[in-house]
Design a protein around this motif. Structure first.
Motif, PDB file in Angstrom:
ATOM      1  N   TYR A  31      33.960  41.177  38.936  1.00  0.00           N
ATOM      2  CA  TYR A  31      35.135  40.622  38.452  1.00  0.00           C
ATOM      3  C   TYR A  31      35.580  41.327  37.235  1.00  0.00           C
ATOM      4  O   TYR A  31      34.713  41.653  36.261  1.00  0.00           O
ATOM      5  CB  TYR A  31      35.013  38.978  37.987  1.00  0.00           C
ATOM      6  N   LEU A  32      36.730  41.734  37.033  1.00  0.00           N
ATOM      7  CA  LEU A  32      37.200  42.453  35.908  1.00  0.00           C
ATOM      8  C   LEU A  32      38.511  41.714  35.105  1.00  0.00           C
ATOM      9  O   LEU A  32      39.536  41.417  36.112  1.00  0.00           O
ATOM     10  CB  LEU A  32      37.514  43.811  36.069  1.00  0.00           C
ATOM     11  N   PHE A  33      38.693  41.502  33.860  1.00  0.00           N
ATOM     12  CA  PHE A  33      39.573  40.557  33.336  1.00  0.00           C
ATOM     13  C   PHE A  33      40.330  41.609  32.280  1.00  0.00           C
ATOM     14  O   PHE A  33      39.687  42.234  31.520  1.00  0.00           O
ATOM     15  CB  PHE A  33      39.091  39.455  32.542  1.00  0.00           C
ATOM     16  N   TRP A  34      41.813  41.409  32.135  1.00  0.00           N
ATOM     17  CA  TRP A  34      42.422  42.122  30.947  1.00  0.00           C
ATOM     18  C   TRP A  34      42.864  40.884  30.238  1.00  0.00           C
ATOM     19  O   TRP A  34      43.608  39.932  30.565  1.00  0.00           O
ATOM     20  CB  TRP A  34      43.465  43.039  31.491  1.00  0.00           C
ATOM     21  N   TYR A  48      43.527  39.418  36.331  1.00  0.00           N
ATOM     22  CA  TYR A  48      42.080  39.622  36.444  1.00  0.00           C
ATOM     23  C   TYR A  48      41.834  40.335  38.183  1.00  0.00           C
ATOM     24  O   TYR A  48      42.600  39.904  39.143  1.00  0.00           O
ATOM     25  CB  TYR A  48      40.983  38.543  36.376  1.00  0.00           C
ATOM     26  N   PHE A  49      40.688  40.892  38.354  1.00  0.00           N
ATOM     27  CA  PHE A  49      40.421  41.478  39.620  1.00  0.00           C
ATOM     28  C   PHE A  49      39.263  40.928  40.294  1.00  0.00           C
ATOM     29  O   PHE A  49      38.191  40.447  39.323  1.00  0.00           O
ATOM     30  CB  PHE A  49      40.319  43.075  39.540  1.00  0.00           C
ATOM     31  N   SER A  94      34.170  41.638  32.065  1.00  0.00           N
ATOM     32  CA  SER A  94      33.748  41.789  33.395  1.00  0.00           C
ATOM     33  C   SER A  94      32.603  40.535  33.562  1.00  0.00           C
ATOM     34  O   SER A  94      31.933  40.225  32.749  1.00  0.00           O
ATOM     35  CB  SER A  94      33.365  43.075  33.785  1.00  0.00           C
ATOM     36  N   SER A  95      32.408  40.376  34.849  1.00  0.00           N
ATOM     37  CA  SER A  95      31.546  39.376  35.253  1.00  0.00           C
ATOM     38  C   SER A  95      30.942  39.561  36.670  1.00  0.00           C
ATOM     39  O   SER A  95      31.607  40.279  37.342  1.00  0.00           O
ATOM     40  CB  SER A  95      32.082  37.717  35.203  1.00  0.00           C
TER      41      SER A  95
ATOM     42  N   LYS B  99      39.280  32.026  36.074  1.00  0.00           N
ATOM     43  CA  LYS B  99      40.349  32.045  35.161  1.00  0.00           C
ATOM     44  C   LYS B  99      39.608  31.203  33.877  1.00  0.00           C
ATOM     45  O   LYS B  99      39.563  30.033  33.962  1.00  0.00           O
ATOM     46  CB  LYS B  99      41.792  31.496  35.286  1.00  0.00           C
ATOM     47  N   LEU B 100      39.689  31.707  32.600  1.00  0.00           N
ATOM     48  CA  LEU B 100      39.424  31.269  31.469  1.00  0.00           C
ATOM     49  C   LEU B 100      40.429  30.952  30.804  1.00  0.00           C
ATOM     50  O   LEU B 100      41.322  31.709  30.496  1.00  0.00           O
ATOM     51  CB  LEU B 100      38.200  31.947  30.385  1.00  0.00           C
TER      52      LEU B 100
END
Lengths: 116, 112
Positions: A31-34, A48-49, A94-95, B99-100
């Motif tokens: 997982y990737l987040f902006w 997020y991806f 990321s996670s 989603k946080l």
């Protein structure tokens, strides 16, 4: 482990220019987040991806913003054209999915963007 | 909801005292909660998390309490140290994960 890597750490540009922010997630994370952080709006999720596929881009402010993840180890966030109100700190996180239902997100150091 | 405002709530404590940072979360359906610490010039750093089926969880010098009835989360820091000075954010996640949603943040200042 190097953690999430972001570049550049600081960016100063003029209004109307294209800005590209880069992120390398932690190896093995899927997982990737902006995120964008400002004093006025706090920390906001932009997109997020999961496995390189965009899952939720509802936080992307407008069409000037775009994000890509061509492979598991690299993502970009592009602003074209940039505007002064885009000035903020942009974080990548990321996670990874395991047998736990929820995963901790690990944040990079951020890119401090100033649009003049 | 959104975080709005120019000034973060601030908590000032004496070194060695216990700190309690509070957070009201927005969605009664949220299932997972995290506290993050953000030092100046750095990204948020995970401190501790809790699932909605728990009301208390302890870590090293930190305890998180969850009250689902009033949608309230708190972070307790024992024997607060100067290195604890930072902005603390609570975050919530729904049952679908991913989603946080972050709270506004509280700035903790530790006086030596």
């Amino acid at each position: 482990d190097a953690g999430v890597i972001q570049s550049p750490r600081h960016e100063v540009t003029e209004m109307g220019q294209e800005v590209t922010l880069r992120c390398k997630p932690i190896s093995g994370h899927d997982y990737l987040f902006w995120y964008r952080q400002t004093m006025m709006r706090g920390l906001e999720l932009l997109i997020y991806f999961n496995n390189n596929v965009p899952i939720d881009d509802s936080g992307m402010p407008e069409d000037r913003f775009s994000a890509k993840m061509p492979n598991a180890s690299f993502s970009t966030l592009k602003i074209q054209p940039s505007e002064p109100r885009d000035s903020a700190v942009y974080f990548c996180a990321s996670s990874f999915k395991s047998d736990r239902p929820y995963e901790t997100q690990y944040f990079g150091p951020g890119t401090r963007l100033l649009v003049l | 909801g959104e975080s709005v405002g120019l000034h973060l709530p601030t908590l000032s404590v004496q070194e060695g005292d216990n700190s309690i940072i509070n957070c009201a979360y927005s969605n009664s359906a949220s299932d997972y909660f995290i506290w993050y610490k953000q030092e100046s010039g750095k990204g948020p750093q995970f401190i501790i998390d809790i699932r909605s089926n728990m009301d208390k969880r302890q870590g090293q010098r930190v305890t998180v309490l969850l009250n689902k009835t009033v949608k309230h989360l708190s972070l307790q820091i024992a024997a607060t140290q100067p290195g604890d000075s930072a902005v603390y954010f609570c975050a919530e996640m729904g049952v679908r994960g991913g989603k946080l949603i972050f709270g506004q943040g509280t700035e903790l200042s530790v006086k030596p």
